[in-house]
Design an enzyme around this catalytic site. Structure first.
Site, short mmCIF file in Angstrom:
data_model
loop_
_atom_site.label_atom_id
_atom_site.label_comp_id
_atom_site.label_asym_id
_atom_site.label_seq_id
_atom_site.Cartn_x
_atom_site.Cartn_y
_atom_site.Cartn_z
N HIS B 120 0.87 -1.18 0.00
CA HIS B 120 0.00 0.00 0.00
C HIS B 120 0.91 1.23 0.00
O HIS B 120 2.02 1.18 0.53
CB HIS B 120 -0.84 -0.05 1.28
N ASP B 197 3.33 -4.47 8.04
CA ASP B 197 2.10 -3.68 7.91
C ASP B 197 0.93 -4.64 8.07
O ASP B 197 0.66 -5.46 7.18
CB ASP B 197 2.10 -3.00 6.53
N GLN B 200 -4.18 -5.14 6.90
CA GLN B 200 -5.11 -6.15 6.36
C GLN B 200 -4.90 -7.50 7.04
O GLN B 200 -5.49 -8.49 6.65
CB GLN B 200 -4.92 -6.30 4.85
N LYS B 223 -10.42 -0.67 10.34
CA LYS B 223 -10.61 -1.84 9.47
C LYS B 223 -11.00 -3.07 10.28
O LYS B 223 -11.16 -4.15 9.74
CB LYS B 223 -9.33 -2.12 8.67
N CYS B 362 -4.70 2.37 -3.73
CA CYS B 362 -3.48 2.90 -3.12
C CYS B 362 -2.31 1.94 -3.28
O CYS B 362 -1.48 1.78 -2.39
CB CYS B 362 -3.69 3.23 -1.64
#
Lengths: 138, 404
Positions: B120, B197, B200, B223, B362
């Protein structure tokens, strides 16, 4: 909640002439040795539109556009080139946001306004050197 | 045996579904259950005050609730201590914090930073800015034709002793689940500091940062059923201790004198100014909600719905699916339809109240690598039901009818 049209031809947004300009874009391609050539993109969705102009005695003698994108951005560009061909540059400068949206003839939601006005941005920035990001200007 | 989610009961906790929407954009931001909004409203209506500062009862209550989220999050990701749980606005701020506070101290001219093409933008741009400032180099791990990372190439890059390796646990654009544990171990063996990261990752599967072995782990509350404006940076304590603050001002100090300032201890050293108190409390309620469901059950449900959607979309003529098979991906499916731009598809889906993402997600370097400007993306969560997928397929067929 759904407003399904019976046939594609009577869809209130994707009208027949919009789809026609999308599938059979007018003045699509490139000009050799254009007097003006400019390209803009919509960073949000990756749509790209470029225009080549041949100008003689202050009149847009010929024009081609190229690029890729959604039906709205492509149809809008195709419609705009039809209007520009044969037009004095001075008159082209007077074309504004309302003209382009009027030509499209559909209700454009805020989410799609950038699609509809991408070709106008190419004209403004490319053809007479105005700065971009002036979508709010009338 | 993993328990299964009772989706019908779950959906009753989400008032937004009364509007009739089919919400297929949870990788963008999730919906929030009433338990989360109720926790925030309770703060506003019963003990609204600033934390850490006031000597009265409601402020003590606010502080207790605000700090309770830290322990909930620590438990969720199995961190060793709440000192390792830093509140941020979200993943983006968490990564920027590391790039600023750790990166500016440790990345030097000529150093190598390894990222991947699946990232991202928020896990690319902060490193590009840092690399430009320091004269460091960035290399990107490529993907194969299934949209999975080229681990052979990753290993080769590790031979050049990168200073930092940063990658997403799960790709937001393709749903690819990366072999994070294996990658962290290899990167650590090569001497790199590793940031994962988890934007997700954390919402969709159980995470154990100690088993994962990374130095930093970043994720967003919004999220994972929480409100926007509250996210988490996990960092190993010894690294955080050695880092300078990111933002500075009130609350992050121990003592300010005109000769100089001493900083507060962890985690507050990194939390300057009045924080997003209601949002952090809301995040705590979201973690409670997910913990009650069980992260294994969350993952199992997403896998089931993803398999269902993958099958249903595979049957649509002229549809191209991007990324790995459903068994190797999270609840994200990117696709395109021949002759129909994703934006047009999203507009037509929207008329049927189907919320679909269209764009580059993104992840422009990935889109460039795939040779597309944009894709349509459907993504799922704990409340997603098969009927919503069926409605998407209906919208696609409607779009095909219009554009035929």
């Amino acid at each position: 909640m759904s407003t399904r049209a019976g046939t594609a031809a009577d869809d209130q947004f994707y009208r027949e002439y919009i789809l026609d300009h999308y599938k059979n874009p007018r003045n699509f391609g490139r000009l050799e040795n254009p007097d003006i050539s400019h390209e803009e993109d919509n960073p949000l969705c990756g749509d790209v539109i470029g225009m080549d102009f041949r100008v003689k005695d202050g009149v847009i003698e010929d024009i081609r556009f190229h690029g890729r994108g959604c039906a709205i951005s492509q149809a809008s560009a195709s419609l705009l080139t039809e209007r520009l061909k044969g037009l004095p540059l001075e008159d082209a400068k007077k074309i504004g946001k309302a003209d382009v949206l009027g030509e499209l003839g559909i209700d454009i939601s805020p989410a799609r306004i950038k699609c509809a006005l991408l070709s106008l941005k190419v004209l403004k920035v490319g053809a007479y050197g105005l700065a971009g990001n002036d979508e709010d200007e009338e | 045996m993993i328990k299964t989610l009772d989706v019908e009961t779950i959906r009753k906790d989400f008032p937004i579904f009364k509007t009739g929407i089919a919400y297929l954009d949870s990788a963008n931001t999730s919906q929030r259950p009433r338990q989360v909004t109720a926790a925030m409203v309770e703060y506003f209506e019963k003990f609204n005050s600033n934390v850490h500062r006031a000597a009265y009862r409601i402020a003590e209550e606010a502080t207790v609730r605000y700090e309770a989220t830290r322990e909930k999050v620590r438990d969720l990701i199995n961190a060793a201590s709440t000192k390792e749980i830093i509140y941020t606005r979200g993943t983006t701020e968490a990564i920027n914090l590391v790039a600023y506070s750790w990166g500016r101290k440790h990345i030097k001219h000529g150093d190598l930073i390894v990222l991947t093409l699946l990232e991202h933008h928020s896990n690319i741009v902060p490193w590009q800015i840092l690399a430009a400032e320091k004269g460091a180099t960035i290399e990107y791990v490529d993907i194969d034709e299934r949209g999975e990372l080229r681990l052979d190439q990753f290993q080769k890059l590790l031979e050049h002793s990168p200073k930092l390796v940063a990658f997403g646990q799960v790709s937001n654009a393709l749903g690819t689940i990366n072999p994070a544990q294996e990658m962290v171990a290899a990167a650590k063996a090569a001497g790199a500091t590793v940031l994962v990261d988890g934007a997700q990752g954390a919402p969709h599967q159980g995470v154990d940062v100690r088993a994962l072995g990374c130095d930093f782990y970043a994720f967003s509350g919004h999220k994972m059923l929480g409100p926007t404006g509250a996210g988490i940076l996990y960092g190993r304590r010894e690294l955080l201790e050695a880092m300078d603050p990111f933002m500075s001002g009130g609350d992050m100090i121990k003592a300010v004198r005109i000769e100089g300032t001493t900083y507060h201890e962890l985690p507050w050293k990194f939390e300057a100014g009045t924080q997003a108190i209601a949002e952090v409390i809301g995040l705590g309620a979201a973690v409670d909600y997910l913990s009650a469901l069980g992260m294994d059950a969350v993952r199992a449900h997403e896998r089931e719905i993803t398999e269902y959607a993958y099958e249903a979309l595979s049957d649509v003529e002229g549809l191209t699916l991007y990324g790995p098979p459903p068994s190797r991906r999270a609840g994200v499916i990117s696709f395109s339809i021949e002759g129909i731009h994703p934006h047009d598809l999203a507009t037509i889906a929207d008329r049927d109240q189907v919320c679909l993402r269209a764009g580059h997600h993104c992840a422009m370097p990935l889109m460039t690598r795939l040779g597309v400007a944009a894709t349509a993306r459907a993504s799922f969560y704990v409340y997603t039901q098969k009927d919503e997928v069926d409605r998407l397929v209906g919208s696609i067929k409607e779009a095909q009818r219009i554009f035929k």
